[in-house]
Motif scaffolding. Sequence first.
Motif: not given
Length: 211
Positions: A96-103, A159-178
């Motif tokens: 997380l850089w400046n509240l978002t993802i790297p360019a 949040n952004y990555v999940n919204n795009v990969m799951s919500g738009i691309y339709g991929m299934q998330k199988i894990g998340e470590v933060i």
Amino acid sequence: MSNILVVKANNRPDGVSTKMYETFVSEASQIDGLNLTTIDLFSENMPYFGQDTLNAFGKLQSGEEMTENEAASLAALNKSRELLSAADLVVFAFPLWNLTIPATLQTFIDYTYGAGYSFKYNEQGQLVSLMTDKKYIVLNARGGIYSTPEAAPTEMAVNYVNNVMSGIYGMQKIGEVIIEGHNANPAKAEEIIAAGLEEVKALVQKLFVLA
């Protein structure tokens, strides 16, 4: 064989998400039957998605000669899409850089976010995901604490990555470590990071079912 694409979006050698990436690759490389490919976004020639990219599309159709930047943009788009198309599982390792993802990660997403490729619209104008056969994993590090109800709405990376990969691309998330809070609580930083890396190792064990 399962093809795993690891998208590395941190060029800091001591970055926590870099350590998460290294831990994941080290553990996953010990599993037979997994084909690991890494795209190190900071090492790629990836011009920002923009007019040069659109110009390249037009010149490709007309057979006109492209400028160097147009050609580089088209090459980056093609490589990004080829790698994503070949993957059964995509692992995103980013801070997380400046509240978002790297360019660089935003650019990778810009190149793969496209109607007719990662999604389409049906006759009713509804979005239809085209990557429902793929899975993904999120590995993210953030020095502050953003898991509280007050701070969560300001976090625009995971949040952004999940919204795009799951919500738009339709991929299934199988894990998340933060891993979070190591900068906010320096006295416990080593403990926080170590615990998070152990979570990454445990997550890799799920990959046995994919091999």
